[in-house]
Design an enzyme around this catalytic site. Structure first.
Site, PDB file in Angstrom:
ATOM      1  N   CYS A  36      20.619 -31.053  31.510  1.00 17.49           N
ATOM      2  CA  CYS A  36      19.492 -29.585  30.544  1.00 17.49           C
ATOM      3  C   CYS A  36      20.904 -28.723  29.438  1.00 17.49           C
ATOM      4  O   CYS A  36      19.959 -28.574  28.476  1.00 17.49           O
ATOM      5  CB  CYS A  36      19.122 -29.085  31.770  1.00 17.49           C
ATOM      6  SG  CYS A  36      18.147 -29.699  33.125  1.00 17.49           S
ATOM      7  N   GLU A  59      24.623 -27.780  30.391  1.00 14.12           N
ATOM      8  CA  GLU A  59      25.661 -28.428  31.254  1.00 14.12           C
ATOM      9  C   GLU A  59      27.201 -28.502  30.105  1.00 14.12           C
ATOM     10  O   GLU A  59      26.977 -29.627  30.271  1.00 14.12           O
ATOM     11  CB  GLU A  59      26.131 -28.356  32.096  1.00 14.12           C
ATOM     12  CG  GLU A  59      24.687 -27.679  32.869  1.00 14.12           C
ATOM     13  CD  GLU A  59      23.716 -29.113  33.080  1.00 14.12           C
ATOM     14  OE1 GLU A  59      22.928 -28.842  32.480  1.00 14.12           O
ATOM     15  OE2 GLU A  59      23.770 -29.925  34.200  1.00 14.12           O
TER      16      GLU A  59
END
Ligand code: SF4
Ligand code: SF4
Lengths: 303, 790
Positions: free
Chosen positions: B433, B435
């Site tokens: 998502c 990181e």
């Protein structure tokens, strides 16, 4: 004559306004308007004085407001709380004790400096987008001295400035602001004087006179026409308006289709909404664009 | 560029084929494990991988140009008994009955699974790891309304990587093999530790050959199909496929087609080795571009054909799927998203912008395909080209929440602060998502656990007693009723956070240790920098950089709650602690007025108000500072993140009433976004507020969702204004933002008519999912998010 008035009545500050002038802008809504257009979507702007609005559906019936009101202006009815506008002195105490947000005061006194501070919160967004401040209302020139001071201070802070006006004010009021004004968004509602008077409460002579004068100055003048079905959207009026705009030497015309988002505000203020019309259809708007093609103006829909 | 008929046809197939379970992989892996009992685990893993690749069914779909299949037919999903035996067995009868994330399964395949799953009893991480926990940690782990949700890597493979695709594209597995053979030859077996290294190197040789042979199988199949093919155009295509698959990934890629095919084989095989999520291709437009450029220059390929090949690759990434683990008792679950994150644009090692032709083609491919995969992201910096941003916002305008935007201006210094070199930091990619991670050389465990900050506040306000169970589950931090200053409240919160973080670390380090023993991943270790050099598998800490990244959830709820206590109780004295705590205990029952006071009469984070904004910063700092104290068994640091991956709804389900006026069980705010409905001053105010959070400290990622009504994006002038907004976002050094452009009405309609809205994609906290695949509660939550009606 150029009195500095340091505080004015503002009923809303709206960030990220993108349909009211260049770039990302902050719209400052000032209270008070000389016209009473029947389609007005900001009825809380019309009176200069602060007013309390009632959002009945939020009320939880706690009774705090009734207890605190020193004027006994609030009555509970089967339709919810109603404010007796003759008694209310707009002290705002009821709005403070209403946790539900069912009572809200529209109109707050701001000093120029406080307002500027709020507006400058978004300074970086203006910088990146070429935006700035737009005064709206109501009619910003109705609070003539405050608007003048505000615009002057904004210009000193190098802000890009714009005003949305109905034009029904003495020309001198606008004129003295011109050195501090980049753009004027000017509403033309109807070219027929009688119809104009019938639906707005005032004739259009001063309005048309003022705009002719402004067209000769170097302010960036943008003409906007609210398209109100059954009132000013006849082909004849629209064509005449376009011709008028061309005569002013301008190249663009903005059409603002009527919407009914403001209707519910009337009952919140304890008033009646007189009109019973529907927003123009997409087809009609496209048709209007077609009709105005001959004018050779650039026609934009929305702000 | 237009979408070709081929692409439309292939897309229809992907979208319309129902998902189903395939037992083939599970069967082959089980057979292999039985055959290799007693051998070193890493060799067993390599051999199991090899057996699957040699024996699984393969096919080439009609009209496909890029080939490779995950399971025995389109949209089937393989089973991973090594990680999932226990939960697959539990859910075997419910897969077909689920309303969402439903999978078909034939009786025959069910029988196969029923036969092999018992072999795995007691052999999975899920069964072994929790038993190793110390008593106190075990109690924390077993809490019914937990602070910590650490199970992703307990019930699944780890994944969450940005491997070094370039190394295979440029050297092929033959190149990797010769490097490994040299290492083996030079290895002094008498030195301690080197015996283990030898096994690692041997496993690399096995998986390299396995991958090359797998491609070879497609080559032979394509030849056979070509021989039978009547259509001359297709015949030629099949011959080309045969040629390409004979060459890659065994040998270096020489053309764009070969590079794409090689890339896709890698992507596919990573997902056959383990069931880890978020296997992210990273800077695809960088390592793929040389191949495209060469082909275009040499006129071997025209741009339309290149786009079609790219579109094919985009589609194939949607055919990689995983069985979603939905315990029958779980009410909320986001649609499974593989979050294969491709990130384009940004700066290079020298700080120059490197947006290229392929970056634009990736945006185009996404506009063509409009499916959840890949998770497309862009990198922005102060010098990002205007045209690139224009294309980006044009894609945003289409809705579906893609691409997500990441900010070089903050991510580069943040990663450097974590000890990464300037060059590595500038070359970051995104895992899953949100990181950020150094590309090609890190094992980040970036979605290691969810840590419920809001639950910690609840416990701090009730002396450690859970308001849902009435049981004492936290520390005794004192009766909040008797607190007489704000500092006491904050102290109690800090103590609860520290206590639970410690237990979380014990859990995660235990899981890590067990993965090390049970689940080496030799295939992907072959192309993550550091592993071959060190002679160590990824699970052992072979990567150059190692991290563990757990996320704090509920930042805005805690910030608003603390602000309400500070202002209403201690500053304005409108309320006493006694009144507040009693109201919370009763979930505001009969005290709606008090709840509204808390909700409406205290300032809220997200409106540009200094007080709550600084409170949000402080809450972030409290979490991050505590996390940064710890180390994992791979020799790497813990890295804090502040994002929820769709868990803000379920995690809200376990939290009692909060002093921000939120009632028991309702969703929490999303990432570092403000509480839904509390941000009333529009997107610029949200950005100003969110900028006050210390993003650089949350190196594992932050997440901001902004939802725009389509009326804010009508024409090009509006889009230019959105670009300015994005440029300010870069300049104010926020880390991530994504835009949802849908109207609430669209979504409500989609709820009523899922059938005709399968195109509708929504980002659920950081990833895109089909809206209609989400459960009703989650859909409602999305609809409720503040819309900026402009
Ligand atoms: S504003 Fe003051 S006078 Fe008016 S209703 Fe409220 S409390 Fe009464
Ligand atoms: S204070 Fe607000 S909620 Fe209470 S009765 Fe008055 S209007 Fe209703």
């Amino acid at each position: 004559m150029n009195t500095i008035i340091n505080s004015g009545v503002v009923f809303n500050i709206q960030y990220y306004s993108i349909h009211d002038g260049s770039g990302i802008r902050t719209l400052v809504f000032l209270k008070g308007c000389p016209l009473r257009c029947e389609w007005c979507s900001n009825p809380e702007s019309q009176s200069l004085k602060p007013e309390v609005i009632v959002l009945v559906n939020r009320c939880i019936g706690c009774g705090n407001c009734i207890k605190i009101c020193s004027e006994q202006a609030i009555v509970n009815t089967i339709e919810g709380n109603i404010i007796n506008r003759n008694k209310c002195i707009a002290c705002g105490k009821c709005t403070e004790v209403c946790n539900a947000g069912a009572l809200q005061i529209k109109g707050k006194f701001y000093t120029v400096d406080d307002l500027l501070e709020q507006v400058m919160e978004d300074a970086i967004f203006y910088e990146y987008s070429g935006g700035g401040i737009t005064l709206s209302g109501g009619e910003p020139f109705f609070q003539a001295d405050f608007t003048y001071s505000l615009l002057r201070t904004c210009k000193e802070s190098r802000l890009n400035t714009a005003v949305e006006t109905c034009g029904f004010v003495p020309y001198e009021t606008i004129e003295r602001c011109l050195p501090y004004l980049d753009s004027i968004l000017y509403d033309i509602k109807h070219l027929d004087t009688d119809i104009h008077k019938q639906f707005t409460g005032a004739d259009n002579l001063i309005i048309l006179e003022n705009v002719r004068k402004l067209a000769k100055t170097d302010v960036n003048l943008i003409i906007r026409v609210p398209v109100i079905p059954g009132i000013n959207d006849s082909n004849n009026n629209l064509i005449r308006t376009a011709e008028f705009v061309k005569e002013l030497g301008l190249k663009e015309l903005y059409l603002l289709p009527y919407h009914s988002l403001g209707v519910r505000k009337y009952s919140q203020l304890g008033r009646k909404y007189k009109l019973n019309i529907n927003p123009p259809t997409v087809e009609r708007i496209n048709e209007i664009k077609e009709i105005l093609i001959d004018s050779k103006l650039n026609i934009y829909i929305g702000g | 560029m237009k979408v070709t008929a081929r692409i439309n046809k292939l897309k229809r197939k992907v979208v319309s084929t129902p998902k189903a379970i395939c037992a083939e992989r599970a069967f082959l892996v089980t057979e292999s494990y039985k055959e290799t009992e007693g051998e070193p685990m890493i060799i067993r893993r390599a051999k199991a991988f090899q057996k699957v690749l040699n024996e699984m069914s393969i096919y080439i779909g009609e009209g496909e140009l890029i080939v490779g299949n995950h399971a025995s037919s389109c949209n089937k999903v393989p089973v991973f008994p090594e990680t999932g035996a226990l939960w697959v067995e539990e859910q075997l009868d419910s897969f077909t009955k689920r309303s969402l994330n439903r999978y078909l399964i034939t009786e025959k395949e069910k029988d196969i699974l029923k036969k092999i799953l018992p072999y795995w009893k007691g052999k999975t991480v899920l069964e072994i790891a929790p038993k190793l926990l110390p008593e106190e940690t075990k109690a924390v782990f077993e809490q019914v309304y937990p602070v910590i949700s650490p199970t992703l890597f307990l019930r699944n493979g780890v994944g969450h990587l940005v491997p070094n695709y370039k190394v295979v594209l440029e050297n092929g597995f033959e190149g990797i093999k010769s490097e490994v053979i040299e290492k083996l030859n030079n290895l002094d077996a008498s030195r301690p530790g080197n015996i283990k290294k030898m096994q690692f190197y041997r496993s690399i040789l096995i998986v390299s050959d396995a991958a090359s042979n797998f491609a070879e199988r497609y080559s032979r199949l394509a030849e056979k199909l070509a021989a039978e093919e009547k259509d001359l155009v297709r015949k030629e295509e099949l011959e080309e496929i045969a040629k390409v698959c004979r060459r890659v990934p065994k040998m270096p890629a020489t053309t764009f087609h070969e590079a794409l095919q090689s890339f896709f084989f890698l992507q596919l095989l990573i997902h056959i080795e383990t069931d880890g999520l978020a296997e992210s291709p990273g800077r695809f437009d960088q390592y793929m571009y040389p191949f495209l450029k060469k082909d275009l220059q040499e006129k071997k390929l025209d741009i339309e054909k290149a786009q079609e090949l790219l579109d094919c690759t985009w589609l194939k990434m949607n055919e990689i799927n995983k069985l979603s683990d939905v315990p029958p008792t779980t009410k909320y679950f986001g649609g499974v998203s593989m979050t294969q994150n491709i990130i384009i644009g940004g700066i290079d090692e020298n700080g120059d912008d490197i947006t290229n032709e392929l970056s634009y083609m990736c945006l185009e491919a996404d506009a063509h395909i409009r499916l959840p995969q890949p998770s497309l992201s862009i990198r922005i910096h102060s010098g990002s080209p205007e045209n690139f941003l224009l294309k980006t916002v044009e894609l945003i305008k289409k809705g579906g929440g893609k691409p997500a935007i990441f900010n070089d201006e903050i991510i580069v210094p943040a990663l450097m602060n974590d000890g990464i070199s300037l060059a590595d930091a500038r070359n970051y990619g995104i895992v899953g998502c949100v990181e950020p991670i150094s590309s090609g050389n890190a094992n980040g465990w970036t979605n290691a656990a969810m840590f419920n900050l809001a639950k910690c506040l609840e416990l701090a306000l009730h002396n450690g007693v859970c308001q849902l169970s009435g049981k004492k589950i936290g520390l005794s931090t004192g009766e909040a009723r008797e607190f007489n200053n704000f500092e006491q409240v904050k102290d109690a919160f800090v103590k609860q956070v520290a206590y639970f973080i410690k237990h979380m670390v014990i859990m995660l380090n235990t899981w890590d240790q067990v993965h090390m023993e049970l689940l080496p991943t030799p295939f992907v270790s072959a192309f993550v920098d550091g592993c071959i050099d060190k002679g160590q598998d990824l699970v052992e800490g072979g990567a150059k950089f190692n991290y563990t990244g757990p996320q704090g959830i509920g930042l805005a709820d805690v910030a608003d709650s603390l602000t309400a206590i500070k202002t209403l109780v201690f500053e304005n004295k409108i309320l006493t602690m006694e009144e507040l705590i009693s109201a919370l205990e009763n979930d505001f029952e009969g005290q709606e007025n008090l709840r509204l006071l808390l909700r409406n009469k205290a300032p809220k984070y997200g409106n540009g108000d200094l007080l709550p904004d600084l409170m949000a910063r402080e809450v972030g700092v409290i979490y991050c500072r505590e996390i940064e104290k710890y180390w994992n068994p791979r020799g790497g640091k813990y890295r804090p993140g502040l994002f929820p991956v769709a868990s803000n709804v379920p995690l809200g389900g376990v939290v009692g009433a909060l002093p921000n006026g939120r009632k028991k069980g309702l969703p929490l705010a999303d990432g570092i976004s403000p509480v839904h409905g509390c941000d009333v001053n529009g997107p610029t105010a949200v950005i100003r507020s969110v900028a006050r959070v210390n993003h650089a400290q949350a190196t594992n990622g932050t997440l901001l969702n902004l939802k725009f009504h389509p009326s804010a994006l009508k024409d090009e002038r509006d889009l230019k204004k959105l670009i300015s907004l994005i440029r300010v976002f870069a300049s104010l050094k926020l880390m991530h933002v994504q835009f949802n452009v849908v109207s609430a009405d669209d979504l409500r309609k989609a709820q009523q008519d899922p059938e005709n809205n399968r195109d509708l994609m929504v980002r659920v906290a950081g990833y895109s999912a089909m809206f209609v695949d989400l459960d009703k509660k989650m859909q409602d939550d999305i609809i409720d998010r503040t819309e900026f009606m402009l």
